[in-house]
Design a protein around this motif. Structure first.
Motif, PDB file in Angstrom:
ATOM      1  N   ILE A 468      -4.837  -1.527  -9.479  1.00 29.29           N
ATOM      2  CA  ILE A 468      -5.117  -0.122  -9.790  1.00 29.29           C
ATOM      3  C   ILE A 468      -3.973   0.757  -9.304  1.00 29.29           C
ATOM      4  O   ILE A 468      -3.548   1.698 -10.003  1.00 29.29           O
ATOM      5  N   PHE A 469      -3.439   0.476  -8.119  1.00 25.71           N
ATOM      6  CA  PHE A 469      -2.328   1.275  -7.593  1.00 25.71           C
ATOM      7  C   PHE A 469      -1.100   1.170  -8.485  1.00 25.71           C
ATOM      8  O   PHE A 469      -0.420   2.173  -8.759  1.00 25.71           O
ATOM      9  N   THR A 470      -0.812  -0.048  -8.961  1.00 25.18           N
ATOM     10  CA  THR A 470       0.360  -0.251  -9.822  1.00 25.18           C
ATOM     11  C   THR A 470       0.213   0.506 -11.133  1.00 25.18           C
ATOM     12  O   THR A 470       1.158   1.154 -11.614  1.00 25.18           O
ATOM     13  N   THR A 471      -0.986   0.418 -11.720  1.00 24.13           N
ATOM     14  CA  THR A 471      -1.223   1.157 -12.966  1.00 24.13           C
ATOM     15  C   THR A 471      -1.144   2.661 -12.742  1.00 24.13           C
ATOM     16  O   THR A 471      -0.577   3.400 -13.556  1.00 24.13           O
ATOM     17  N   ASP A 472      -1.692   3.119 -11.634  1.00 22.32           N
ATOM     18  CA  ASP A 472      -1.665   4.552 -11.325  1.00 22.32           C
ATOM     19  C   ASP A 472      -0.232   5.042 -11.115  1.00 22.32           C
ATOM     20  O   ASP A 472       0.136   6.144 -11.560  1.00 22.32           O
ATOM     21  N   LEU A 473       0.601   4.228 -10.487  1.00 20.49           N
ATOM     22  CA  LEU A 473       1.993   4.620 -10.253  1.00 20.49           C
ATOM     23  C   LEU A 473       2.792   4.626 -11.553  1.00 20.49           C
ATOM     24  O   LEU A 473       3.635   5.511 -11.776  1.00 20.49           O
ATOM     25  N   SER A 474       2.518   3.660 -12.421  1.00 21.19           N
ATOM     26  CA  SER A 474       3.257   3.595 -13.698  1.00 21.19           C
ATOM     27  C   SER A 474       2.853   4.732 -14.625  1.00 21.19           C
ATOM     28  O   SER A 474       3.681   5.257 -15.382  1.00 21.19           O
ATOM     29  N   ALA A 475       1.588   5.125 -14.568  1.00 23.33           N
ATOM     30  CA  ALA A 475       1.113   6.213 -15.429  1.00 23.33           C
ATOM     31  C   ALA A 475       1.415   7.584 -14.862  1.00 23.33           C
ATOM     32  O   ALA A 475       1.079   8.600 -15.497  1.00 23.33           O
ATOM     33  N   ASP A 502       8.749  -1.848  -8.598  1.00 26.88           N
ATOM     34  CA  ASP A 502       9.077  -3.236  -8.246  1.00 26.88           C
ATOM     35  C   ASP A 502       8.420  -3.639  -6.927  1.00 26.88           C
ATOM     36  O   ASP A 502       7.972  -4.788  -6.767  1.00 26.88           O
ATOM     37  N   PHE A 503       8.371  -2.704  -5.990  1.00 26.08           N
ATOM     38  CA  PHE A 503       7.728  -3.017  -4.709  1.00 26.08           C
ATOM     39  C   PHE A 503       6.240  -3.300  -4.911  1.00 26.08           C
ATOM     40  O   PHE A 503       5.685  -4.228  -4.297  1.00 26.08           O
ATOM     41  N   MET A 504       5.575  -2.519  -5.761  1.00 27.06           N
ATOM     42  CA  MET A 504       4.152  -2.754  -6.011  1.00 27.06           C
ATOM     43  C   MET A 504       3.936  -4.102  -6.689  1.00 27.06           C
ATOM     44  O   MET A 504       2.996  -4.829  -6.361  1.00 27.06           O
ATOM     45  N   THR A 505       4.807  -4.450  -7.625  1.00 24.24           N
ATOM     46  CA  THR A 505       4.690  -5.746  -8.307  1.00 24.24           C
ATOM     47  C   THR A 505       4.892  -6.888  -7.317  1.00 24.24           C
ATOM     48  O   THR A 505       4.142  -7.878  -7.311  1.00 24.24           O
ATOM     49  N   LYS A 506       5.910  -6.746  -6.471  1.00 27.13           N
ATOM     50  CA  LYS A 506       6.186  -7.799  -5.493  1.00 27.13           C
ATOM     51  C   LYS A 506       5.066  -7.892  -4.464  1.00 27.13           C
ATOM     52  O   LYS A 506       4.711  -8.990  -4.011  1.00 27.13           O
ATOM     53  N   LEU A 507       4.500  -6.759  -4.084  1.00 28.79           N
ATOM     54  CA  LEU A 507       3.401  -6.765  -3.118  1.00 28.79           C
ATOM     55  C   LEU A 507       2.185  -7.498  -3.677  1.00 28.79           C
ATOM     56  O   LEU A 507       1.537  -8.293  -2.980  1.00 28.79           O
ATOM     57  N   THR A 508       1.895  -7.282  -4.948  1.00 29.73           N
ATOM     58  CA  THR A 508       0.783  -7.986  -5.587  1.00 29.73           C
ATOM     59  C   THR A 508       1.043  -9.483  -5.645  1.00 29.73           C
ATOM     60  O   THR A 508       0.142 -10.300  -5.386  1.00 29.73           O
ATOM     61  N   GLU A 509       2.266  -9.870  -5.981  1.00 35.66           N
ATOM     62  CA  GLU A 509       2.607 -11.301  -6.028  1.00 35.66           C
ATOM     63  C   GLU A 509       2.513 -11.945  -4.650  1.00 35.66           C
ATOM     64  O   GLU A 509       2.045 -13.080  -4.519  1.00 35.66           O
ATOM     65  N   ASN A 510       2.953 -11.230  -3.609  1.00 35.64           N
ATOM     66  CA  ASN A 510       2.887 -11.784  -2.259  1.00 35.64           C
ATOM     67  C   ASN A 510       1.453 -12.036  -1.825  1.00 35.64           C
ATOM     68  O   ASN A 510       1.136 -13.074  -1.227  1.00 35.64           O
ATOM     69  N   PHE A 511       0.565 -11.098  -2.116  1.00 28.94           N
ATOM     70  CA  PHE A 511      -0.839 -11.287  -1.751  1.00 28.94           C
ATOM     71  C   PHE A 511      -1.451 -12.461  -2.509  1.00 28.94           C
ATOM     72  O   PHE A 511      -2.274 -13.202  -1.976  1.00 28.94           O
ATOM     73  N   THR A 512      -1.046 -12.632  -3.762  1.00 29.24           N
ATOM     74  CA  THR A 512      -1.584 -13.743  -4.551  1.00 29.24           C
ATOM     75  C   THR A 512      -1.092 -15.081  -4.029  1.00 29.24           C
ATOM     76  O   THR A 512      -1.856 -16.055  -3.934  1.00 29.24           O
ATOM     77  N   GLU A 513       0.192 -15.167  -3.690  1.00 27.68           N
ATOM     78  CA  GLU A 513       0.767 -16.431  -3.244  1.00 27.68           C
ATOM     79  C   GLU A 513       0.321 -16.809  -1.828  1.00 27.68           C
ATOM     80  O   GLU A 513      -0.023 -17.969  -1.570  1.00 27.68           O
ATOM     81  N   ARG A 514       0.323 -15.856  -0.925  1.00 32.58           N
ATOM     82  CA  ARG A 514       0.027 -16.181   0.465  1.00 32.58           C
ATOM     83  C   ARG A 514      -1.429 -16.541   0.691  1.00 32.58           C
ATOM     84  O   ARG A 514      -1.746 -17.321   1.593  1.00 32.58           O
ATOM     85  N   PHE A 515      -2.316 -15.999  -0.100  1.00 31.60           N
ATOM     86  CA  PHE A 515      -3.743 -16.220   0.132  1.00 31.60           C
ATOM     87  C   PHE A 515      -4.346 -17.178  -0.892  1.00 31.60           C
ATOM     88  O   PHE A 515      -5.529 -17.064  -1.216  1.00 31.60           O
ATOM     89  N   GLN A 516      -3.530 -18.107  -1.389  1.00 32.83           N
ATOM     90  CA  GLN A 516      -4.087 -19.111  -2.300  1.00 32.83           C
ATOM     91  C   GLN A 516      -5.073 -20.018  -1.582  1.00 32.83           C
ATOM     92  O   GLN A 516      -6.031 -20.507  -2.178  1.00 32.83           O
ATOM     93  N   GLY A 517      -4.828 -20.270  -0.278  1.00 33.91           N
ATOM     94  CA  GLY A 517      -5.742 -21.127   0.471  1.00 33.91           C
ATOM     95  C   GLY A 517      -7.090 -20.505   0.743  1.00 33.91           C
ATOM     96  O   GLY A 517      -7.998 -21.181   1.223  1.00 33.91           O
ATOM     97  N   PHE A 518      -7.236 -19.216   0.439  1.00 35.63           N
ATOM     98  CA  PHE A 518      -8.502 -18.532   0.675  1.00 35.63           C
ATOM     99  C   PHE A 518      -9.252 -18.263  -0.627  1.00 35.63           C
ATOM    100  O   PHE A 518     -10.134 -17.398  -0.653  1.00 35.63           O
TER     101      PHE A 518
END
Length: 575
Positions: A468-475, A502-518
């Motif tokens: 939602i934050f990424t969409t809100d920032l792009s719009a 780019d920071f928002m995109t990278k932040l989303t990717e980091n959360f997805t990758e780091r918390f795969q074990g959860f």
């Protein structure tokens, strides 16, 4: 094989039987001869001697009610070890023979004297009991004061201040003079010096530690969190937190704080933990989960703590701290890191260049009636400080610009130029908004009595919020970036740059990758919330097996049936 063993034992059996028979006869003979040669020792307790009331009049002895085992002489207060008339008579004739001459037996004077001796003895016993009771109460009061001071993290020297405050309150509140003197006297008897409080705290700590260890020895499974950090004296301290179920509710306690004198490698940490559990007779096999940070000493594949513990408890699972991972996900790099470094340079310039400059800045804030009195300093160890520093910096934006304009230092002009750059300030306001959301997540993950289901739910919710934050920032609606929106309304040259998106995109990717074990299945989370909401089917047991490989699917499925069929369990869990 069985017949062969029997054939081999046949020649030995008679010899063994003969040897046992001889040994038995020898032991019996020795016991019999000893019994005949030495008489059995007499035990006084087995004779069941009783104190006779007539001995008080004859020999001036009494049996106290408190210590009802030894008679006491009313004249010299000497105790007799054996409750026997001959011993009492010998003591009376040897030490108090003149008493019979002065007070003959059967006379009224003798009876009156014995009554006075009895009254004096009972009065002394009552005074001694009252003194012990007052001393015990004073000790309990001292322990309660020490407990309160320790929980409030106050210095031990304040215990005397507590006593002075109590005496002052009593002097003003209590009107009756007798009551005031009695209460004041009791309070003055309470030992509340700093050394006494230190001893009380040590007693309380030992008792709390003993109770915690007793509960840990009774529990079936436990999880531990291990963290190593260096204190202000450069001494590495190893903290061990434990979470377990004590039969009533889940508890989270600090079970140990171990100093690390030398290296802090994975091998050294493992040896400390192993010795700690061994000294306290705790079983490492009961540890089902280990939570650490991402340091190599903790998660190293060969010599890390997790690798060493896996050799002792193969069923033990390992997790990287969720809060620590969330902080690593938001680690800055590139242009935004330069922006954050510039903000810190401005803060350090104002606060650390000179004491005079810092005082002038605070005086200016007071004259301008600013919302705050000073800037905050960032520290990487404190996870919330980055967002707090940015928030305070943005709130004092105009005051900082005014101070840099009047400052005569050489660096002030360069820093003022950066502050007047609208695009730079747009990035600062953007970081302020996004770190405010990250700090909110961090605080939601902290706290006691939170299960893995609670944390996973917060993480899943924040992943959706990032979208939602990424969409809100792009719009460019900026509904969730209030500070950035307010600044852009006053700064026409400020724009949403690719650095922010780019920071928002990278932040989303980091959360997805780091918390795969959860990525815990939603059914398992529902079961953790409400064990009666999921049916004990094979598919569900297989999903639970994926989450915790140590679980036996067949046993787990049958236990689910037992729990869901129990009305008492359902009533207890729903209450």
């Amino acid at each position: 094989m069985r017949s062969q063993s029997r054939s081999q034992m046949q020649p030995i059996a008679p010899i063994t039987a003969l040897l046992c028979s001889c040994l038995s006869s020898w032991v019996t003979g020795v016991s019999t001869s000893m019994a005949l040669s030495k008489p059995k020792k007499r035990k006084i307790d087995s004779e069941n001697r009783q104190f006779q009331s007539e001995w008080t009049d004859k020999y001036l002895f009494i049996l106290p009610a408190v210590t009802s085992t030894k008679p006491v002489c009313l004249l010299c207060n000497e105790c007799m070890s054996v409750m026997k008339e001959y011993n009492l008579k010998r003591h009376y004739k040897s030490n108090h023979g003149s008493f019979s001459a002065r007070f003959p037996e059967g006379s009224d004077e003798r009876r009156s004297k014995i009554q006075r001796l009895l009254a004096s003895f009972q009065h002394g016993q009552a005074a001694l009991g009252r003194f012990c009771t007052e001393q015990e109460r004073a000790m309990i009061a001292s322990l309660r004061v020490a407990w309160t001071l320790t929980r409030q993290k106050r210095p031990f020297t304040e215990a005397e201040t507590v006593k002075d405050c109590m005496l002052a309150v009593i002097d003003e509140v209590v009107v009756d003079e007798k009551v005031r003197e009695s209460v004041t006297s009791s309070i003055k008897k309470v030992p509340l010096s700093d050394t006494s409080t230190l001893r009380r705290v040590e007693l309380l700590a030992k008792d709390v530690s003993r109770q915690l260890l007793d509960n840990l020895k009774k529990t079936d499974v436990m999880s531990i969190a291990v963290d190593e950090s260096t204190d202000c004296t450069d001494m590495a301290q190893l903290c061990i937190y434990v979470r377990f179920h004590d039969g009533v509710h889940f508890r989270e306690e600090l079970v140990g704080l171990i100093p690390m004198e030398g290296h802090t490698t994975g091998e050294a940490i493992f040896q400390k933990i192993d010795a700690f559990f061994d000294e306290r007779e705790l079983d490492l096999q009961k540890v089902c989960l280990l939570v650490t940070d991402g340091a190599p000493a903790m998660i190293g594949r060969l010599q890390g703590l997790t690798a060493r513990l896996s050799t002792i408890a193969p069923h033990m699972q390992f997790l990287h701290c969720i809060i620590h991972q969330s902080v690593l996900c938001a680690k800055l790099s590139g242009d935004l890191k330069n922006t954050m470094d510039t903000v810190m340079n401005i803060v350090n310039f104002i606060r650390s260049t000179s004491s005079l400059q810092h005082r002038l800045f605070r005086m200016m804030l007071a004259d301008m009636f600013a919302e705050h009195t000073d800037l905050l300093v960032h520290n990487d160890v404190r996870w919330l400080s980055k967002g707090n520093v940015l928030d305070r910096f943005c709130e004092l934006h105009l005051e900082i610009v005014s101070f840099l304009r009047v400052c005569k230092h050489k660096r002030a002009a360069n820093l003022l130029e950066r502050m007047l750059d609208e695009q730079f300030m747009a990035e600062v306001y953007f970081l302020c908004d996004i770190f405010k959301h990250l700090n909110t997540l961090n605080l939601e993950l902290q706290g006691r009595e939170k299960s893995i289901a609670d944390l996973v739910e917060k993480l899943c919710a924040f992943k959706t919020k990032l979208t939602i934050f990424t969409t809100d920032l792009s719009a460019t609606g900026l509904l969730h970036f209030p500070r950035l929106r307010g600044f852009m309304n006053t700064a026409p040259e400020a724009r949403i740059t690719p650095v922010m998106t780019d920071f928002m995109t990278k932040l989303t990717e980091n959360f997805t990758e780091r918390f795969q074990g959860f990525n815990i299945p939603i059914e398992v989370l529902h079961f953790a919330r409400d064990p009666f909401s999921i049916k004990p089917e094979a598919d569900f047991c297989a999903k639970v097996k994926e989450v915790m490989s140590s679980i036996d699917e067949s046993i787990f499925q049958l236990e689910m049936v037992d729990v869901q069929s129990s009305f008492a369990s359902k009533q207890y869990l729903q209450s």
